[in-house]
Scaffold this active site. Structure first.
Site, PDB file in Angstrom:
ATOM      1  N   GLY A   2       0.802  -1.218   0.000  1.00 57.99           N
ATOM      2  CA  GLY A   2       0.000   0.000   0.000  1.00 57.99           C
ATOM      3  C   GLY A   2       0.828   1.258   0.000  1.00 57.99           C
ATOM      4  O   GLY A   2       1.655   1.481  -0.870  1.00 57.99           O
ATOM      5  N   GLY A   3       0.600   2.126   1.015  1.00 55.27           N
ATOM      6  CA  GLY A   3       1.283   3.408   1.099  1.00 55.27           C
ATOM      7  C   GLY A   3       0.395   4.548   0.629  1.00 55.27           C
ATOM      8  O   GLY A   3      -0.656   4.341  -0.001  1.00 55.27           O
ATOM      9  N   ASP A  52       2.532  -6.619   6.003  1.00 54.25           N
ATOM     10  CA  ASP A  52       2.110  -5.389   6.657  1.00 54.25           C
ATOM     11  C   ASP A  52       1.139  -4.680   5.728  1.00 54.25           C
ATOM     12  O   ASP A  52       1.441  -4.478   4.538  1.00 54.25           O
ATOM     13  CB  ASP A  52       3.341  -4.509   6.920  1.00 54.25           C
ATOM     14  CG  ASP A  52       2.997  -3.142   7.483  1.00 54.25           C
ATOM     15  OD1 ASP A  52       2.455  -3.089   8.602  1.00 54.25           O
ATOM     16  OD2 ASP A  52       3.280  -2.122   6.816  1.00 54.25           O
ATOM     17  N   ASP A  86      -0.854  -1.342   4.628  1.00 55.22           N
ATOM     18  CA  ASP A  86      -0.785   0.119   4.764  1.00 55.22           C
ATOM     19  C   ASP A  86      -1.824   0.731   3.823  1.00 55.22           C
ATOM     20  O   ASP A  86      -1.497   1.327   2.798  1.00 55.22           O
ATOM     21  CB  ASP A  86       0.627   0.612   4.432  1.00 55.22           C
ATOM     22  CG  ASP A  86       0.850   2.065   4.825  1.00 55.22           C
ATOM     23  OD1 ASP A  86      -0.125   2.721   5.237  1.00 55.22           O
ATOM     24  OD2 ASP A  86       1.985   2.541   4.714  1.00 55.22           O
ATOM     25  N   GLU A 111      -4.187   3.501   3.092  1.00 57.51           N
ATOM     26  CA  GLU A 111      -4.373   4.902   3.475  1.00 57.51           C
ATOM     27  C   GLU A 111      -5.407   5.556   2.550  1.00 57.51           C
ATOM     28  O   GLU A 111      -5.018   6.120   1.530  1.00 57.51           O
ATOM     29  CB  GLU A 111      -3.036   5.627   3.416  1.00 57.51           C
ATOM     30  CG  GLU A 111      -1.967   5.021   4.319  1.00 57.51           C
ATOM     31  CD  GLU A 111      -0.678   5.830   4.351  1.00 57.51           C
ATOM     32  OE1 GLU A 111      -0.713   7.064   4.103  1.00 57.51           O
ATOM     33  OE2 GLU A 111       0.372   5.237   4.621  1.00 57.51           O
ATOM     34  N   MET A 150       1.357   5.362  13.098  1.00 59.26           N
ATOM     35  CA  MET A 150       2.054   6.429  12.377  1.00 59.26           C
ATOM     36  C   MET A 150       1.922   7.755  13.133  1.00 59.26           C
ATOM     37  O   MET A 150       1.193   8.664  12.748  1.00 59.26           O
ATOM     38  CB  MET A 150       1.516   6.529  10.948  1.00 59.26           C
ATOM     39  CG  MET A 150       1.827   5.293  10.116  1.00 59.26           C
ATOM     40  SD  MET A 150       1.392   5.453   8.351  1.00 59.26           S
ATOM     41  CE  MET A 150      -0.393   5.273   8.426  1.00 59.26           C
ATOM     42  N   TYR A 162       3.183  10.532  13.308  1.00 58.01           N
ATOM     43  CA  TYR A 162       3.842  11.624  12.591  1.00 58.01           C
ATOM     44  C   TYR A 162       2.838  12.136  11.559  1.00 58.01           C
ATOM     45  O   TYR A 162       1.691  11.655  11.526  1.00 58.01           O
ATOM     46  CB  TYR A 162       5.145  11.164  11.927  1.00 58.01           C
ATOM     47  CG  TYR A 162       5.115   9.803  11.262  1.00 58.01           C
ATOM     48  CD1 TYR A 162       4.460   9.599  10.049  1.00 58.01           C
ATOM     49  CD2 TYR A 162       5.747   8.710  11.848  1.00 58.01           C
ATOM     50  CE1 TYR A 162       4.435   8.359   9.435  1.00 58.01           C
ATOM     51  CE2 TYR A 162       5.721   7.454  11.242  1.00 58.01           C
ATOM     52  CZ  TYR A 162       5.071   7.282  10.039  1.00 58.01           C
ATOM     53  OH  TYR A 162       5.044   6.058   9.438  1.00 58.01           O
TER      54      TYR A 162
END
Length: 359
Positions: free
Chosen positions: A75-76, A110, A112, A114, A187, A189
């Protein structure tokens, strides 16, 4: 308090053309490397173009460091395809089968995404049923991976995302996911990005009363608040791995204000790069004035000539965040991302220090 071995992890971006960050990683410093990202393209999973060289380097690193575990992250930010992949039993089965095949050389997966439901780039397909579908997808992955292989997810903390104000519980069934995942890479941040109307900190450790963000959002829009929020929503602290950023956020501001640009209206973002860029290009330049906030526990830079504000983290602030994680019984700490550190591994060393036996 946390029991067992802590998780000390780093993402490695597959967009990096070389393998030096992997080759140069000291033996024993990290417990996990997350290879980012596999993506969903035309309904099928794909590795980054430089993956063959990266995977060979990771295999060599694991041979030299048998305790290291590698995890394939899918993902990302900006990566689409999840909503369709998770939509039906048939699409979920196809995703799981391809994920397991692609991750054959890894110790786990993992996720991810988003983000399910809302919060990600507007052009990506998203649906109200994403929230439940992700849980079902994770359940099937957990079953197929078995107990010996890892299943983790990178989940958001920032309360300002692409669509405005954001609540992670509206995207994720947090308690249910916590029961399926080995842990959450939280996350902590991107609390202050181009989605924020003001120049603010990327990863403030605690709530700052002077932050003009509305109080109900400000409470959660910091490291401490995000951890409290996830725990309140059913994620045990020993299933939270704290994220620390090795990059900066830059803003042009309308005026310096009373605190060298801090909390001033931003009129545009500025690309400032990673820690290694900031250390090389900005810190030695006397035109940039250094500051540190006693509550946010973060440094920042201000350039009066260009009215530019830069939030970043250094060894002191990274160690403070990791010490917070260790002190409060979190599972460990991780960073985005490995190649952003300097050649001396200043930030990685700071991140791991509070979890070392002698600390």
């Amino acid at each position: 308090m946390m029991t067992g071995q802590p998780v000390l992890g780093a993402y490695f971006a597959g967009t990096d053309e070389n393998t030096h960050p992997i080759d140069a990683l000291p033996i024993g410093l990290l417990t996990h490397v997350f290879y980012a990202f596999a993506t969903i393209e035309n309904g099928h999973l794909r590795l980054p173009p430089h993956a063959p060289a990266h995977l060979a380097a990771l295999a060599a690193l694991k041979q030299a460091d048998p305790g290291l575990r590698t995890v394939l992250s899918i993902g990302g930010w900006g990566a689409g395809g999840f909503s369709d992949a998770a939509l039906t039993p048939r699409s979920r089965t196809g995703f799981v089968d391809e994920s397991l095949a692609l991750a054959a050389g890894f110790d786990g997966l993992d996720l991810d995404w988003e983000f399910p439901v809302s919060g990600g780039p507007a052009e990506l397909t998203h649906r109200p049923q994403d929230r439940r579908n992700l849980t079902q997808l994770a359940r099937e992955l957990r079953h197929q991976l078995g107990p010996a292989r890892l299943l983790t997810a990178a989940l958001p903390a920032g309360r300002l995302q692409a669509g405005g104000t954001y609540d992670p519980a509206e995207s994720y069934e947090l308690a249910a996911l916590a029961g399926l995942l080995d842990w959450v890479n939280l996350m902590t941040y991107d609390f202050g990005t181009g989605f924020a109307p003001i120049a603010t900190f990327n990863a403030p450790l605690a709530e700052v009363a002077q932050d003009p963000l509305e109080a109900g959002l400000r409470r959660w829009n910091n490291v401490t608040g995000a951890v409290d929020y996830y725990e309140h929503h059913g994620v045990p602290r020993d299933k939270l791995v704290l994220g620390v950023p090795f990059y900066g956020q830059g803003f042009r501001v309308a005026s310096a204000g009373e605190q060298a640009g801090l909390y001033q209206p931003q009129v545009g973002t500025v690309e400032v790069g990673d820690w290694r860029d900031i250390k090389r290009d900005l810190l030695p330049d006397s035109a940039w004035h250094r500051h540190r906030h006693p509550v946010a526990r973060s440094p920042w830079l201000y350039h009066p000539g260009t009215q530019t504000f830069v939030s970043y983290e250094d060894a002191q602030s990274i160690e403070e965040r990791s010490a917070f994680a260790a002190r409060h019984g979190l599972r460990g700490a991780f960073t985005w991302q490995l190649a952003a550190d300097d050649d001396e591994h200043t930030l990685l060393t700071a991140m791991t220090r509070p979890f070392q036996p002698e600390a």
